[in-house]
Write an enzyme that holds these catalytic residues in place. Structure first.
Site, PDB file in Angstrom:
ATOM      1  N   LYS A  22     -32.149 -13.298  64.519  1.00 19.04           N
ATOM      2  CA  LYS A  22     -31.866 -14.709  64.233  1.00 19.04           C
ATOM      3  C   LYS A  22     -31.769 -15.490  65.526  1.00 19.04           C
ATOM      4  O   LYS A  22     -31.550 -14.920  66.608  1.00 19.04           O
ATOM      5  CB  LYS A  22     -30.566 -14.867  63.441  1.00 19.04           C
ATOM      6  CG  LYS A  22     -29.291 -14.303  64.094  1.00 19.04           C
ATOM      7  CD  LYS A  22     -28.572 -15.213  65.062  1.00 19.04           C
ATOM      8  CE  LYS A  22     -27.270 -14.606  65.591  1.00 19.04           C
ATOM      9  NZ  LYS A  22     -26.806 -15.171  66.866  1.00 19.04           N
ATOM     10  N   ASP A 150     -21.265 -12.361  61.960  1.00 16.99           N
ATOM     11  CA  ASP A 150     -22.682 -12.723  61.780  1.00 16.99           C
ATOM     12  C   ASP A 150     -23.364 -11.949  60.656  1.00 16.99           C
ATOM     13  O   ASP A 150     -24.465 -12.310  60.248  1.00 16.99           O
ATOM     14  CB  ASP A 150     -23.464 -12.377  63.060  1.00 16.99           C
ATOM     15  CG  ASP A 150     -23.452 -13.512  64.065  1.00 16.99           C
ATOM     16  OD1 ASP A 150     -22.826 -14.551  63.778  1.00 16.99           O
ATOM     17  OD2 ASP A 150     -24.076 -13.338  65.122  1.00 16.99           O
TER      18      ASP A 150
HETATM   19  O1  C5P Z   1     -17.227 -10.784  64.512  1.00 22.32           O
HETATM   20  P1  C5P Z   1     -17.744 -10.129  65.758  1.00 22.32           P
HETATM   21  O2  C5P Z   1     -17.099  -8.800  66.015  1.00 22.32           O
HETATM   22  O3  C5P Z   1     -19.224 -10.090  65.846  1.00 22.32           O
HETATM   23  O4  C5P Z   1     -17.284 -11.073  66.973  1.00 22.32           O
HETATM   24  C1  C5P Z   1     -17.258 -10.587  68.294  1.00 22.32           C
HETATM   25  C2  C5P Z   1     -16.254 -11.393  69.120  1.00 22.32           C
HETATM   26  O5  C5P Z   1     -16.717 -12.733  69.297  1.00 22.32           O
HETATM   27  C3  C5P Z   1     -14.897 -11.540  68.461  1.00 22.32           C
HETATM   28  O6  C5P Z   1     -14.059 -10.469  68.763  1.00 22.32           O
HETATM   29  C4  C5P Z   1     -14.397 -12.842  69.068  1.00 22.32           C
HETATM   30  O7  C5P Z   1     -13.883 -12.602  70.362  1.00 22.32           O
HETATM   31  C5  C5P Z   1     -15.657 -13.659  69.239  1.00 22.32           C
HETATM   32  N1  C5P Z   1     -15.899 -14.597  68.104  1.00 22.32           N
HETATM   33  C6  C5P Z   1     -15.111 -15.732  68.011  1.00 22.32           C
HETATM   34  N2  C5P Z   1     -15.326 -16.619  66.964  1.00 22.32           N
HETATM   35  C7  C5P Z   1     -16.317 -16.400  66.055  1.00 22.32           C
HETATM   36  C8  C5P Z   1     -17.128 -15.243  66.144  1.00 22.32           C
HETATM   37  C9  C5P Z   1     -16.888 -14.358  67.181  1.00 22.32           C
HETATM   38  O8  C5P Z   1     -14.221 -15.973  68.821  1.00 22.32           O
HETATM   39  N3  C5P Z   1     -16.484 -17.278  65.078  1.00 22.32           N
END
Ligand code: C5P
Length: 289
Positions: A22, A150
């Site tokens: 994406k 995501d």
């Molecule tokens: O959800 P995921 O593990 O992919 O996100 C990785 C990191 O990115 C999270 O631990 C966070 O620090 C940051 N993040 C965030 N806000 C979001 C998505 C991700 O702060 N909406």
């Protein structure tokens, strides 16, 4: 995604599925949430660049093999986490069954192209079929959101507005088809770092479509130079997600190919690809036995 089959039970040799990358055509950070995540408003767009995953039931333990050195093959891989969460959700007795997962990795890692998340979404769909698990679409979306913010997008595909953590999704009309040049600089960016740099940014950068672009460019000046180069040639350009990949959108393939050729070199990886609309996404990511 409609892959629940009522075909007579037969041994499933293997299931193969594409996992498409994406772009974030835009990404606004609206604030910090009580859970520490950031409140987002982001425009997800599927592109044709993809990994291919093959799932096979085996006697031994769950294992992942990947042809790319930077891709983890243990529980750090989101495919592994997706498998564990799906197995817990179906509440069958015993440990998770043995499955070998082969990942032909084409989507660069730590690039903001969603490769790990897309692989995880593909794994949820393929394993639900392999394990003959009846999981409602709503439950699948919940499990996906637990694996990563995501991941639910990849159960939709096409052009989708992402709200809250990026996991509350509002499907949009398909954007006009476009050619895309994706440039991946010789450095990666972790999503957590990019959001932290955003929190600690000093002063305002120019207003860009992606609020993480300026804080990432402050650490990696090459990023800003690449976006500027693409912006001069493309109808739209920016950084995808938390980077490091940057992209340009083009109406004509020849113009896109010229930009791709110009930006090739210096340790960068350059991909000439295109937007994928929702109906095509469903076709391209169909599970194949
Ligand atoms: O959800 P995921 O593990 O992919 O996100 C990785 C990191 O990115 C999270 O631990 C966070 O620090 C940051 N993040 C965030 N806000 C979001 C998505 C991700 O702060 N909406």
């Amino acid at each position: 995604m409609g892959e629940t089959r009522s075909a007579p039970a037969r041994r499933t040799a293997s299931i193969r599925v594409r996992a498409l990358a994406k772009l974030n055509l835009s990404l606004r950070v609206l604030g910090v949430r009580p859970d520490g995540y950031h409140e987002l408003r982001t425009q997800f767009q599927s592109i044709a660049l993809h990994d291919t995953l093959t799932f096979r039931s085996i006697g031994g333990p769950f294992c992942i093999r990947c042809d790319e050195a930077g891709c983890p093959t243990d529980a750090k891989n989101l495919v592994w986490q997706a498998a564990q969460r799906l197995w817990a959700a179906v509440a069958r007795p015993g440990p998770m069954p043995g499955v070998s997962v082969r990942i032909a990795k084409r989507i660069p890692v730590r690039a903001g192209l969603g490769g790990g998340s897309s692989d995880a979404a593909a794994a949820l769909r393929a394993l639900a079929m392999l394990w003959r698990a009846r999981v409602s679409r709503e439950r699948m979306l919940e499990i996906a959101a637990e694996v990563g913010a995501d991941v639910p997008f990849f159960l939709h595909g096409g052009s989708v507005l992402g709200l809250q953590r990026g996991d509350v999704l509002v499907p949009q009309h398909d954007v006009p088809a476009a050619w895309i040049v994706v440039v991946v600089p010789p450095f990666g960016v972790s999503t957590a770092d990019a959001f932290q740099w955003f929190d600690h940014r000093r002063g305002g950068g120019p207003a860009l479509a992606n609020d993480l672009e300026q804080p990432v460019a402050a650490r990696h000046p090459e990023s800003a130079r690449l976006v500027q180069d693409l912006r001069d040639a493309a109808t739209q350009a920016g950084m995808s997600g938390s980077g490091s990949a940057v992209f340009g959108l083009f109406d004509r393939r020849t113009t896109a190919a010229q930009a791709a050729k110009r930006l090739d070199g210096g340790g960068r990886r350059v991909f000439l690809t295109r937007t994928v609309a929702r109906a095509e996404y469903a076709r391209m990511t169909r599970l194949a036995r």
